[in-house]
Design a protein around this motif. Structure first.
Motif, PDB file in Angstrom:
ATOM      1  N   GLU A 124       9.821  51.124  55.800  1.00 38.83           N
ATOM      2  CA  GLU A 124      11.267  50.910  55.773  1.00 38.83           C
ATOM      3  C   GLU A 124      11.678  49.618  56.469  1.00 38.83           C
TER       4      GLU A 124
ATOM      5  N   ILE B 225      19.481  47.017  47.062  1.00 41.51           N
ATOM      6  CA  ILE B 225      20.695  47.480  46.383  1.00 41.51           C
ATOM      7  C   ILE B 225      21.825  47.667  47.378  1.00 41.51           C
ATOM      8  N   SER B 226      21.489  48.069  48.604  1.00 43.23           N
ATOM      9  CA  SER B 226      22.523  48.272  49.623  1.00 43.23           C
ATOM     10  C   SER B 226      23.216  46.962  49.991  1.00 43.23           C
ATOM     11  N   LEU B 227      22.590  45.830  49.691  1.00 49.59           N
ATOM     12  CA  LEU B 227      23.176  44.517  49.996  1.00 49.59           C
ATOM     13  C   LEU B 227      23.994  43.964  48.822  1.00 49.59           C
ATOM     14  N   THR B 228      24.079  44.707  47.731  1.00 48.26           N
ATOM     15  CA  THR B 228      24.808  44.260  46.546  1.00 48.26           C
ATOM     16  C   THR B 228      26.109  45.041  46.404  1.00 48.26           C
TER      17      THR B 228
ATOM     18  N   ASP C  46      26.449  50.562  43.134  1.00 52.47           N
ATOM     19  CA  ASP C  46      26.401  51.924  43.669  1.00 52.47           C
ATOM     20  C   ASP C  46      25.104  52.546  43.152  1.00 52.47           C
ATOM     21  N   GLU C  47      24.130  52.744  44.049  1.00 51.54           N
ATOM     22  CA  GLU C  47      22.793  53.175  43.631  1.00 51.54           C
ATOM     23  C   GLU C  47      22.828  54.476  42.833  1.00 51.54           C
TER      24      GLU C  47
ATOM     25  N   HIS D  84      15.750  50.072  47.450  1.00 53.43           N
ATOM     26  CA  HIS D  84      16.885  50.789  48.044  1.00 53.43           C
ATOM     27  C   HIS D  84      17.630  49.888  49.026  1.00 53.43           C
ATOM     28  N   GLU D  85      16.880  49.173  49.866  1.00 52.12           N
ATOM     29  CA  GLU D  85      17.506  48.274  50.840  1.00 52.12           C
ATOM     30  C   GLU D  85      18.176  47.084  50.146  1.00 52.12           C
TER      31      GLU D  85
ATOM     32  N   ARG E 174      13.478  46.489  54.664  1.00 48.94           N
ATOM     33  CA  ARG E 174      14.775  45.962  55.096  1.00 48.94           C
ATOM     34  C   ARG E 174      14.697  44.449  55.311  1.00 48.94           C
TER      35      ARG E 174
ATOM     36  N   GLY F 281      16.465  56.149  44.194  1.00 49.28           N
ATOM     37  CA  GLY F 281      16.265  55.376  45.423  1.00 49.28           C
ATOM     38  C   GLY F 281      14.897  55.579  46.056  1.00 49.28           C
TER      39      GLY F 281
END
Length: 769
Positions: free
Chosen positions: A305, A261-264, A267-268, A258-259, A309, A252
């Motif tokens: 960041e 992947i958090s919307l998919t 699991d990172e 990283h941001e 985002r 990450g």
């Protein structure tokens, strides 16, 4: 019966000694050890190297053609503070290539910017107008990544302006190469690269390695994304590059990624090549399809960041819009694909109007998947004459080769054997269709032949565990050259069938594993629901997991299936309504009045039980509408149904008997004694008699019929009277008694059984001889 979409070819286990050694030394299930042998492992050392790819397997950058020339020219530019423009491409491979090269040049102090062309304004590859703008803005060296070999005219223009071009590319080479300062390409004629099937980002990585003079592990996350997105082989050194790249992604480190992947659904910490291929890559590709792919480079390179985002949200929103467009255009293109003039064509060229030109490749993939035909989908905008198109193909038909010798029919063209992009005057469409059809003959492409599906082996119930999935992952990353294996579940007992999805377009069911039920998902296959009900199919599945809210569960993905016997559907009803008869089928009825009512009012053929015993029912759907008079009659029909596609069991009964049952012996005796004592006027005393005997009217009438058949009684003008002299007889041998017993047996078997019991009984009689 439901035939498979593929020709299944199961791997042999003909090297048992080597398989046993690998399984023992590498701690692998024999099924996976055998798979390693079939993927080229000839020794334990080979298997160990496969399971743990090392950096030593990656060839140094100087093995690529013109690498020294490319490095020299770039170093000179840095020393002279020349402005270098990294000229990329708008797909995920091009975006990651651009980000990787931009970061590398910044790291070594270059004066560098980047430019990702717009799909709609610039098109694919070098564009003379874009080059001119860049040169006028001060660019002194153009470095192409994931493009360049098809840009002769634009590169000639740059040369005329005194600007050098260094090409790094991996796409199919045209007959005439551009004149560039260097062409770094793994398939350069006479100097082919021996390391493997590099994508654009793979070639860019090698150049970055050469410039940095050390192995840049921190860039491998970009390599993994670009290589997986471009569907290159994961064999050879790509296996090591992608493996280490996925490990890097799990850290990450990149803020924007990283941001995103958090919307998919990914699991990172446990990211896989499947997550990259189905979650990350499509989102990056969506930018180039609909908007500005330069945002993708910003996302991959930002250190802020908040910006990461915001960019991740913009990318995800763009992907959602892309999904909606794909659905709309695919539906329209499918209508065209099914038109009579296209039905017999082995290759399709579909031309639409005002379809979004950024999604045509995805639509072509969907048409190919549905029809099995190589497909080019084109669109021409209102008021224009040039159509833009994307094509997708399958094994056995080289789409690039089919069109490469006919560039005079196109205004732009490039691609691979399995994918291409082109533009053409719309009035050339029919000529191009003829070219494609001739190419199928030249390449001996048989579009009717089912593609093959390799079955790695048969999974047993005890192997349906998370531990088996963990062992399977040791063989990854999967992709071309190391495909995710497909396994056989033989005569699977399935349950919990249900549709799912926003439009109920997907199918989900369960099979039994070693630790309970295991979910099986069949995307875009809701139509299989009725075929699977009551069947025990052979399933071709791929093994995965579902991670949700901290829980990890084994999950199977359906790839193909076979139902060797008819699918049996329990559809028992208590009433009949018109919508039940809309599907085309053979409707079997035993009641003449019902048959008369249905004839001419159903979407199929209405036949009697006798006709159904002998007619050809091959591949038909057979609906048994009402209950048979007895089970032997139904068994004769079932014996003729072994080659049908589906048996739909309605078993309607207008007057079921099981609630009344069979009158007992004492009731027959009481009736006879009552008749012997007095004549009975049934019109006036029938109900009183039924109440006395504790039977209903239907049972009373039945009992009287039995006595009439035995000649114990007579009826005249509604008066029931005894016969003076009777012959002793067994009432159970009368036709009326036997018919009622047969009907009760029918109801017990067909109406009062559970669904599993009913299906089991039907299957038993289907296979009886």
């Amino acid at each position: 019966m439901l035939r498979a979409n593929y020709e299944w070819q199961q791997l042999a286990n003909d090297q048992e000694k080597l398989v046993s050694q690998i399984a023992d030394q590498c701690d692998l299930p024999p099924l996976l050890a055998n798979l390693l042998v079939h993927r080229g492992c000839e020794s334990i050392a080979d298997a160990q190297g496969f399971l743990k790819p090392q950096i030593q397997s990656i060839l140094p950058p100087d093995q690529l053609h013109d690498m020294d020339k490319a490095v020299d020219r770039i170093v000179t530019a840095i020393e002279n503070n020349e402005l270098i423009t990294v000229y990329g491409d708008y797909d995920a491979d091009g975006i990651t290539s651009t980000a990787l090269m931009f970061e590398t040049l910044e790291t070594i102090g270059a004066n560098v910017n980047y430019y990702v062309p717009n799909r709609f304004k610039d098109g694919y590859g070098p564009n003379q107008a874009a080059y001119q703008r860049l040169i006028e803005a001060g660019t002194q060296l153009i470095l192409t990544v994931d493009n360049g070999v098809s840009g002769k005219e634009a590169i000639d223009f740059a040369n005329d302006q005194g600007v050098d071009v260094v090409i790094t590319d991996h796409h199919s080479l045209p007959a005439e190469l551009p004149v560039a300062k260097a062409i770094v390409h793994p398939k350069y004629p006479g100097d082919e690269y021996q390391g493997g099937d590099l994508s654009g980002v793979g070639v860019a990585f090698k150049l970055a390695w050469a410039l940095l003079e050390e192995f840049p592990t921190e860039l491998l996350d970009l390599v993994a994304i670009g290589e997986i997105a471009d569907v290159v082989s994961v064999a050879g050194e790509n296996r090591a590059l992608i493996t280490m790249g996925i490990h890097q992604l799990r850290q990450g480190v990149r803020v924007g990624l990283h941001e995103l992947i958090s919307l998919t659904n990914a699991d990172e910490a446990h990211l896989t090549e499947e997550d990259i291929g189905f979650q990350i890559a499509p989102r990056l590709n969506a930018l180039g399809r609909l908007e500005d792919a330069n945002q993708g480079v910003e996302l991959l390179t930002t250190l802020d960041e908040d910006q990461g985002r915001q960019l991740a949200k913009a990318v995800d929103d763009c992907n959602q819009e892309r999904q909606k467009l794909v659905q709309t255009v695919t539906e329209a293109a499918m209508v065209e694909a099914k038109k009579p003039e296209n039905v017999d064509r082995p290759v399709l060229l579909i031309v639409g109007h005002d379809w979004h030109q950024g999604i045509l490749g995805i639509v072509a993939s969907h048409i190919l998947q549905t029809t099995g035909k190589p497909t080019i989908v084109a669109s021409v905008n209102q008021g224009e004459t040039v159509a833009k198109a994307s094509g997708r193909s399958r094994d056995g038909f080289d789409l690039f080769a089919a069109l490469d010798q006919h560039r005079d029919l196109m205004t732009a063209f490039g691609g691979h054997p399995l994918a291409c992009g082109l533009s053409f005057e719309v009035d050339q469409a029919d000529t191009l269709r003829s070219v494609l059809v001739r190419a199928t003959d030249q390449q001996k492409f048989d579009g009717q032949k089912k593609p093959s599906l390799t079955i790695a082996g048969q999974l047993e119930q005890k192997e349906l565990t998370l531990e088996f999935y963990r062992q399977l992952q040791r063989l990854g990353p999967f992709g071309p050259g190391n495909e995710l294996p497909t396994f056989l579940l033989k005569t699977a007992k399935i349950s919990d069938l249900q549709t799912m999805g926003q439009k109920q377009q997907h199918l989900k069911f369960t099979v039994t594993g070693a630790q309970g039920k295991v979910a099986v998902l069949a995307f875009n296959n809701a139509g299989l629901l009725s075929s699977l009900q009551g069947s025990t199919p052979d399933l071709a599945v791929q093994v995965g997991v579902n991670r949700w809210r901290g829980q990890t569960k084994l999950q199977l993905m359906l790839h193909d299936l076979k139902i060797t016997g008819p699918a049996i559907e329990d559809a028992r009803v208590t009433r009949l309504i018109a919508p039940m008869f809309k599907q085309k089928a053979v409707y079997v009825t035993f009641n003449q009045q019902l048959r008369d009512n249905l004839t001419g009012n159903v979407a199929g053929q209405v036949v009697s039980g006798r006709t159904a015993q002998t007619m050809d029912l091959t591949d038909q759907k057979v609906v048994i509408v009402d209950c048979p008079p007895d089970l032997p009659t139904l068994v004769k029909i079932l014996k003729n149904c072994q080659r049908v596609a589906r048996i739909h069991l309605m078993f309607f009964s207008r007057t079921p008997l099981h609630q009344r049952g069979m009158p007992g012996r004492q009731q027959f005796v009481a009736l006879y004694q009552t008749i012997r004592q007095q004549k009975i006027n049934l019109n006036r005393m029938g109900q009183q008699l039924a109440n006395y005997l504790q039977v209903d009217n239907e049972q009373l009438i039945f009992m009287i019929h039995v006595f009439l058949e035995l000649r114990f009684v007579t009826i005249k003008d509604g008066v029931l009277a005894p016969v003076k002299e009777i012959t002793r007889a067994d009432l159970k041998q009368t036709m009326s008694y036997r018919q009622r017993m047969a009907q009760l047996t029918v109801e017990q078997t067909l109406l009062r059984s559970t669904s599993d019991q009913l299906v089991a009984w039907v299957k038993q009689n289907l296979n009886s001889h």
